[in-house]
Design a protein around this motif. Structure first.
Motif, PDB file in Angstrom:
ATOM      1  N   ALA A  50      20.264  22.685  48.922  1.00  0.00           N
ATOM      2  CA  ALA A  50      19.419  23.854  49.184  1.00  0.00           C
ATOM      3  C   ALA A  50      19.916  24.629  50.402  1.00  0.00           C
ATOM      4  O   ALA A  50      19.721  25.843  50.484  1.00  0.00           O
ATOM      5  CB  ALA A  50      17.977  23.423  49.391  1.00  0.00           C
ATOM      6  N   ARG A  51      20.544  23.946  51.318  1.00  0.00           N
ATOM      7  CA  ARG A  51      20.902  24.550  52.601  1.00  0.00           C
ATOM      8  C   ARG A  51      22.366  24.981  52.702  1.00  0.00           C
ATOM      9  O   ARG A  51      22.679  25.974  53.332  1.00  0.00           O
ATOM     10  CB  ARG A  51      20.578  23.552  53.716  1.00  0.00           C
ATOM     11  N   LEU A  52      23.268  24.225  52.097  1.00  0.00           N
ATOM     12  CA  LEU A  52      24.703  24.469  52.271  1.00  0.00           C
ATOM     13  C   LEU A  52      25.236  25.448  51.231  1.00  0.00           C
ATOM     14  O   LEU A  52      24.685  25.564  50.135  1.00  0.00           O
ATOM     15  CB  LEU A  52      25.468  23.145  52.155  1.00  0.00           C
ATOM     16  N   TYR A  58      19.126  19.572  42.262  1.00  0.00           N
ATOM     17  CA  TYR A  58      18.821  20.863  42.879  1.00  0.00           C
ATOM     18  C   TYR A  58      19.372  21.993  42.015  1.00  0.00           C
ATOM     19  O   TYR A  58      18.660  22.953  41.693  1.00  0.00           O
ATOM     20  CB  TYR A  58      19.390  20.959  44.302  1.00  0.00           C
ATOM     21  N   LEU A  89      10.499  25.399  46.408  1.00  0.00           N
ATOM     22  CA  LEU A  89      11.307  24.202  46.637  1.00  0.00           C
ATOM     23  C   LEU A  89      10.477  22.917  46.551  1.00  0.00           C
ATOM     24  O   LEU A  89      10.941  21.912  46.031  1.00  0.00           O
ATOM     25  CB  LEU A  89      11.995  24.302  48.007  1.00  0.00           C
ATOM     26  N   THR A 114      21.637  30.412  51.146  1.00  0.00           N
ATOM     27  CA  THR A 114      20.937  29.147  51.311  1.00  0.00           C
ATOM     28  C   THR A 114      19.430  29.369  51.258  1.00  0.00           C
ATOM     29  O   THR A 114      18.928  30.415  51.629  1.00  0.00           O
ATOM     30  CB  THR A 114      21.314  28.479  52.649  1.00  0.00           C
ATOM     31  N   ALA A 115      18.737  28.361  50.795  1.00  0.00           N
ATOM     32  CA  ALA A 115      17.286  28.458  50.625  1.00  0.00           C
ATOM     33  C   ALA A 115      16.566  28.020  51.894  1.00  0.00           C
ATOM     34  O   ALA A 115      17.093  27.263  52.696  1.00  0.00           O
ATOM     35  CB  ALA A 115      16.852  27.583  49.456  1.00  0.00           C
ATOM     36  N   ASN A 116      15.357  28.499  52.028  1.00  0.00           N
ATOM     37  CA  ASN A 116      14.470  27.998  53.063  1.00  0.00           C
ATOM     38  C   ASN A 116      14.085  26.582  52.646  1.00  0.00           C
ATOM     39  O   ASN A 116      13.616  26.368  51.539  1.00  0.00           O
ATOM     40  CB  ASN A 116      13.232  28.908  53.128  1.00  0.00           C
ATOM     41  N   ILE A 117      14.297  25.612  53.518  1.00  0.00           N
ATOM     42  CA  ILE A 117      14.063  24.227  53.107  1.00  0.00           C
ATOM     43  C   ILE A 117      12.724  23.679  53.606  1.00  0.00           C
ATOM     44  O   ILE A 117      12.516  22.486  53.642  1.00  0.00           O
ATOM     45  CB  ILE A 117      15.223  23.295  53.519  1.00  0.00           C
ATOM     46  N   ARG A 118      11.807  24.560  53.920  1.00  0.00           N
ATOM     47  CA  ARG A 118      10.468  24.103  54.304  1.00  0.00           C
ATOM     48  C   ARG A 118       9.674  23.738  53.059  1.00  0.00           C
ATOM     49  O   ARG A 118       9.725  24.431  52.047  1.00  0.00           O
ATOM     50  CB  ARG A 118       9.722  25.178  55.064  1.00  0.00           C
ATOM     51  N   PHE A 177      18.247  18.466  49.612  1.00  0.00           N
ATOM     52  CA  PHE A 177      18.103  19.381  50.748  1.00  0.00           C
ATOM     53  C   PHE A 177      19.452  19.931  51.200  1.00  0.00           C
ATOM     54  O   PHE A 177      19.554  21.088  51.601  1.00  0.00           O
ATOM     55  CB  PHE A 177      17.385  18.702  51.912  1.00  0.00           C
ATOM     56  N   MET A 178      20.497  19.106  51.130  1.00  0.00           N
ATOM     57  CA  MET A 178      21.834  19.592  51.468  1.00  0.00           C
ATOM     58  C   MET A 178      22.228  20.729  50.517  1.00  0.00           C
ATOM     59  O   MET A 178      22.753  21.757  50.955  1.00  0.00           O
ATOM     60  CB  MET A 178      22.858  18.451  51.399  1.00  0.00           C
TER      61      MET A 178
END
Length: 190
Positions: free
Chosen positions: A143-145, A72, A84, A2-6, A140-141
């Motif tokens: 990028a994270r999941l 994404y 991102l 998963t990516a850093n979502i900042r 964002f989902m």
């Protein structure tokens, strides 16, 4: 992985600017800010009504989340080294462009002629901007999941909306590009 979502503040401001520009263009095009019914609802679940695509969320919000999944993946593939923030801005630019195009007379009339959306007169500005925010949520989902869960969610959303309203992202694309009488008939028997 998963990516850093900042997102760096400058990219967040540019993303906000894209949303403001989208709303301004829709206003200039004559779109109504909110539902002409005079209310703002968090959810409106009646597809065959004049309030569809007028409130904050509706059954089509799931399609916009899937847009975020797709954008994404596509932007990560095309620009793997791009941070991102810029990818989010690009995704919002694509989504905002679609929202503006979708609310032109050409596309509104296409929806009315090729689909079961006979009462479709375009989105309110609130709904259109909310659609772009739903895309950002999906972005964002994704990028994270984990990839498998994003794919599973997309399948669940597509099957769920097909079951509930006989429409979804895939059917919407088919009916806009190559309308099929069998699908139109199936959708009209809801």
């Amino acid at each position: 992985m998963t990516a850093n979502i900042r997102i760096a503040p400058r990219w967040a401001l540019i993303a906000l600017g894209v949303l403001v520009l989208q709303a301004a263009i829709l206003w200039w095009m004559g779109r109504v800010p909110i539902c002409t019914c005079g209310t703002v609802k968090l959810w409106h679940g009646v597809v065959n009504s004049s309030e569809n695509s007028q409130h904050i969320s509706d059954w089509y919000s799931f399609s916009h989340i899937i847009h975020g999944f797709i954008f994404y993946a596509l932007l990560r593939f095309l620009f793997p080294r791009m941070p991102l923030g810029p990818r989010l801005v690009l995704a919002l630019g694509i989504e905002a462009s679609w929202e503006i195009l979708e609310n032109t007379d050409m596309i509104i009339n296409r929806y009315r002629a090729a689909t079961i959306s006979l009462d479709h007169f375009g989105d309110s500005i609130l709904n259109s901007v909310s659609d772009a925010l739903m895309m950002a949520l999906g972005f964002f989902m994704a990028a994270r999941l984990p990839v498998w869960s994003v794919i599973a969610l997309a399948v669940i959303f597509e099957i769920g909306t097909a079951y509930m309203i006989r429409d979804n992202l895939a059917l919407n694309i088919v009916m806009l590009l190559w309308p099929l009488d069998a699908i139109r008939e199936w959708q009209s028997n809801l």
